[in-house]
Design a protein around this motif. Sequence first.
Motif, PDB file in Angstrom:
ATOM      1  N   ASN A  72       0.836  -1.303   0.135  1.00 48.06           N
ATOM      2  CA  ASN A  72       0.068  -0.039   0.091  1.00 48.06           C
ATOM      3  C   ASN A  72       0.919   1.296   0.027  1.00 48.06           C
ATOM      4  O   ASN A  72       0.995   1.881  -0.942  1.00 48.06           O
ATOM      5  N   ASN A  76       2.130   2.471   6.109  1.00 44.26           N
ATOM      6  CA  ASN A  76       0.826   1.681   6.886  1.00 44.26           C
ATOM      7  C   ASN A  76       0.758   0.320   6.485  1.00 44.26           C
ATOM      8  O   ASN A  76      -0.336  -0.150   6.505  1.00 44.26           O
ATOM      9  N   ALA A  79      -1.478  -1.247   9.073  1.00 41.88           N
ATOM     10  CA  ALA A  79      -3.129  -0.880   9.129  1.00 41.88           C
ATOM     11  C   ALA A  79      -3.772  -1.384   7.839  1.00 41.88           C
ATOM     12  O   ALA A  79      -4.693  -2.169   7.788  1.00 41.88           O
TER      13      ALA A  79
ATOM     14  N   HIS C  60      -5.455   7.980   8.782  1.00 38.48           N
ATOM     15  CA  HIS C  60      -4.483   7.256   7.825  1.00 38.48           C
ATOM     16  C   HIS C  60      -4.704   5.789   7.741  1.00 38.48           C
ATOM     17  O   HIS C  60      -4.778   5.085   6.737  1.00 38.48           O
ATOM     18  N   SER C  61      -4.692   5.423   8.874  1.00 30.63           N
ATOM     19  CA  SER C  61      -4.893   4.030   9.103  1.00 30.63           C
ATOM     20  C   SER C  61      -6.278   3.351   8.735  1.00 30.63           C
ATOM     21  O   SER C  61      -6.318   2.425   8.177  1.00 30.63           O
ATOM     22  N   SER C  64      -6.131   3.362   5.135  1.00 32.36           N
ATOM     23  CA  SER C  64      -5.280   2.205   4.753  1.00 32.36           C
ATOM     24  C   SER C  64      -6.064   0.817   5.129  1.00 32.36           C
ATOM     25  O   SER C  64      -5.798  -0.232   4.195  1.00 32.36           O
ATOM     26  N   TYR C  87      -5.113  13.872   6.189  1.00 37.14           N
ATOM     27  CA  TYR C  87      -4.278  12.880   6.424  1.00 37.14           C
ATOM     28  C   TYR C  87      -4.055  11.583   5.663  1.00 37.14           C
ATOM     29  O   TYR C  87      -3.254  10.866   5.712  1.00 37.14           O
ATOM     30  N   GLU C  90      -2.793  10.704   0.636  1.00 37.34           N
ATOM     31  CA  GLU C  90      -1.889   9.645  -0.029  1.00 37.34           C
ATOM     32  C   GLU C  90      -2.702   8.370  -0.700  1.00 37.34           C
ATOM     33  O   GLU C  90      -2.793   7.741  -1.608  1.00 37.34           O
ATOM     34  N   GLU C  91      -3.425   7.943   0.545  1.00 34.85           N
ATOM     35  CA  GLU C  91      -4.255   6.780   0.391  1.00 34.85           C
ATOM     36  C   GLU C  91      -5.316   6.946  -0.647  1.00 34.85           C
ATOM     37  O   GLU C  91      -5.804   6.014  -1.164  1.00 34.85           O
ATOM     38  N   ILE C  94      -4.042   6.030  -3.861  1.00 37.93           N
ATOM     39  CA  ILE C  94      -3.737   4.640  -3.770  1.00 37.93           C
ATOM     40  C   ILE C  94      -5.117   3.794  -4.079  1.00 37.93           C
ATOM     41  O   ILE C  94      -5.114   2.988  -5.015  1.00 37.93           O
ATOM     42  N   SER C  97      -6.088   4.426  -7.733  1.00 41.47           N
ATOM     43  CA  SER C  97      -5.169   3.642  -8.996  1.00 41.47           C
ATOM     44  C   SER C  97      -5.232   2.171  -8.791  1.00 41.47           C
ATOM     45  O   SER C  97      -4.998   1.662  -9.699  1.00 41.47           O
TER      46      SER C  97
END
Lengths: 310, 190, 393, 100
Positions: A72, A76, A79, C60-61, C64, C87, C90-91, C94, C97
């Motif tokens: 990922n 993380n 997570a 973030h988590s 994620s 926060y 970025e995720e 991801i 994508s």
Amino acid sequence: MSYNFKETMNKPERLAPGHRMCAGCGGTIAVRNVLRGLHEGDKAVIGNATGCLEVSTFTYPYTAWEDSYIHNAFENAGATLSGVEGAYKALKKKGKLDATYKFITFGGDGGTYDIGFQSLSGAMERNHDMVYVCYDNGAYMNTGIQRSSATPMYADTTTTPVGTKSSGKPQNRKDLAAIIASHDIPYVAQTTFVQNFKDLHIKSEKAIYTPGAAFLNIMAPCPRGWRYNTPDIMEICKLGVETCYWPLFEVVNGRWILNYEPKKKLPIEDFLVKQGRFKHLFRKENEYLIEEFQKEVDRRWDELVWKCSR
Amino acid sequence: MRNLTEIRWHGRGGQGAKTAALLLADVAFQTGKYVQGFPEYGPERMGAPITAYNRISNQPIRVHSNIYDPQYVVVVDESLLEAVDVTAGLKKDGAILINTRRTKEEILPHLKGYEGEVYIIDAHKVSMATMGKYFPNTPMLAAIVKVAGIMEEETFLREMQASFSHKFAGKPEVIEGNMAALKMALQEVR
Amino acid sequence: MAKRDRLSGNEAVAIALRQINPDVFPAFPITPSTEIPQYFAAFAANGQVDTEFIPVESEHSSMSAAIGASAAGARSLTATSSCGLAYMWEELYIAASNRLPLALALVNRALSGPININCDHSDSMGARDSGWIQIYAENNQEAYDNMVQAYRISEHKDVRLPIMICQDGFITSHAVENMELLDDEEVRGFVGEYEPENYLLNPDCPMAVGPYSITDYYMEAKRNQAEGMKHVSRVVLEVAKEFAALSGREYGLFEEYGMEDAELAVVMIGSAAGTTKDAIDRLRAKGEKVGLVKIRMYRPFPAEEIAEALSGVKAVAVMDRAEGYTNHGGPLGADVMSALYRARSQALAVNYIYGLGGRDVRVEDMEHIFAALRQIAEDGDAGETYRYLGIRE
Amino acid sequence: MAADISKLGVKAGWKDLTEGMVIPGAGTSREFNTGEWSTDKPEFIEEKCKQCLLCVPVCPDSCIPVADYKRGAFDYEHCKGCGICVKACPFGAITMEGVN
């Protein structure tokens, strides 16, 4: 769990060749041998923090992983696997999945000790049924050997360069295994490539098959960052253990267990001298730095022995 | 009743003004109205002045702004009369309802010349007499329902009984106390 | 059978989620979205859902873990606001994508700094180019309805992209309003089962996700990803049509109010559109030809359709509830104006920044906007195109 | 179901890439030849080998295949010639230039 080296070696390979790690990389040695802890027939989902291992083992369209794999981001991995493990529980609960899966995530020390620390801590505290494996080579090797909080004191890295006013990294390394043990999770262990991998194989199997969260800290030397002769990796690991720089221990349900005590503890020079990153310590005027290093190794070793004797 | 009734609540954090506004929306909804009940949020904690709003209408409500020209203002804590401009924008043909132990005559000088109707209730007395504790929001809810003519008293009490029975299913004594507070408040408001 | 109810926007979304019964819900609290995971945790605690609710240690988590769960083959989501969305920035990229179907219940709140808990759209506007579908609500009913439709859009085989279901913080999230709920069975039937093609927990075929891409592939990868976006409008409309058959409530890419003969129009997103409708009714009662285009789907941006809807207007005000710091306006302004330009529109367009950090928008404010538009149309000159609504000088 | 990666060379058009860049399947890196990264390779002297398998776990590149508890020939298509195995062999059954 009885251990048999040849049986372990006879298991199917779970990390395919053709990945793009450096020749002699300690990271993939760690990965291959941890995956030997999986029982045949059990499936796994492998997680991975960004780092050398990730960019080299899943360079589109080439995956070196024989199991399902998810990368990922850098910070993380804990997570991300929490979510995968949550999905497993949910699909099981809903009767949508029969197979048994195990969850193993790999991170370098950058992704584990530093940027991924919060995510790791959260995943451990929540006690997801997963193993987080740190292959610790003591610096951000992927981006070109910058210091991390796992970098040992006095190491020469590109962000703690040795100079006229600097003797390398000024600070001690973080004791991550102890920190994770303080999460009071079922299983924490530290190991490296010694004893023909028996210690590592046994700990991997235990970590994978202990219900709940487990953490493995594996010293995995990096020939490029440590600047040693590539074929010497096994010797370096042995010296790490025999000097008590990298002790082998386990913390099982909060109980500390020392797995190996050298008959004769070797001086830390023996470990340092093999590595170019410590070359400056062997100049005449820097002898006191080795003494400082030795003091820190001794202090930590004594503390560990004390914890394990309780 | 006019098509759109707009009510503004002034209270202090922790006194239940927001809850009262939501309860009012709830009970009006039960009688087939279109409702809005919303607090004005800030980082305030217990004790700070807070504002909450109600719109009650026969038509769907689309507007999402605060209420600046309310028809009714409810003051849950009379100490706010000094701290907050409670009559700001209040319509002359509207009314203000104040929780106070004082008389109307004593209160009037604190209303900055407000010319509309003034109602008072001693919610402390009602609350202590019926529930043994000071929960001003329950008496104030009953009082504003009466003052604003939101619905028939009977309907109101019936709906509240149902609502409390649902909310405090395992605590009959709480239901009893609250219902008594509502009934007493309907009598006490003047 | 539809059930009348009165709920806050957060409660409504939480109920939609209970009815959907997703597989995995990782969450971290942040005002004003906190209530959604709170309500949901209570549903999980009482066995009303069999979701794995994972109370993680950060946004973030949460994103994620939602990504991990979605890749693993589970229907997953999270909820957040403001800095929480920042926060997980970025995720967001991801998730998109990787072409992961995934929902995010976003309760719009201003971004720091200064820190502020109230509504504006600076959080989701910043994420507008992250590859997520963005759907916005005017009121609680729409927030609920959009949530019910979310997975049908996100999981559609021609789309497979994450979706952000947005509503205005406090203004709808914490306001109790009338609305209609669908039955649990109706929602479950409508949403259906999630059947991913490739997923990590597929015992028949492992999968690797999240590769390193060398330069040779990267641009093609992005083009491939963009292809999913190209199908979104069609799928949103298909799903809306089915939803209308179920609920009687109709949705498009945007809503037109009073646009049939409008000469002056406002384009906006979110709860203030309801306020604008009241202003339009007042002005129409006086004979003014005013209208509103309320955008529901902001990403992908229905540029041609919006230009078409505005084809008859003389002047238009595009309302941005977020600053752009471009020195010439906000993001919606840029999108609408470029759509008008491409359509060779003759309309005079201005862009207003409004409602930042919860600054209230009144019916009178919107009447003021239409008055300004009237002036622009009379003058034949837009004047300053980068404006603020109700700023103190 | 598994991706046919032979169609995913660097000249592949955007429509040919897998959705989300996922690879259904496993171990496709076998198609990538890392053996050319070095010229020096370890040599396996089978007569000296006692099949202790100690060379197997030290290989970072999974280039020492094991079947029926016996190691086979080196996988030179992927071996990068790091020389670790030479030093791991207690019987001198692996040699490589420059490694003792």
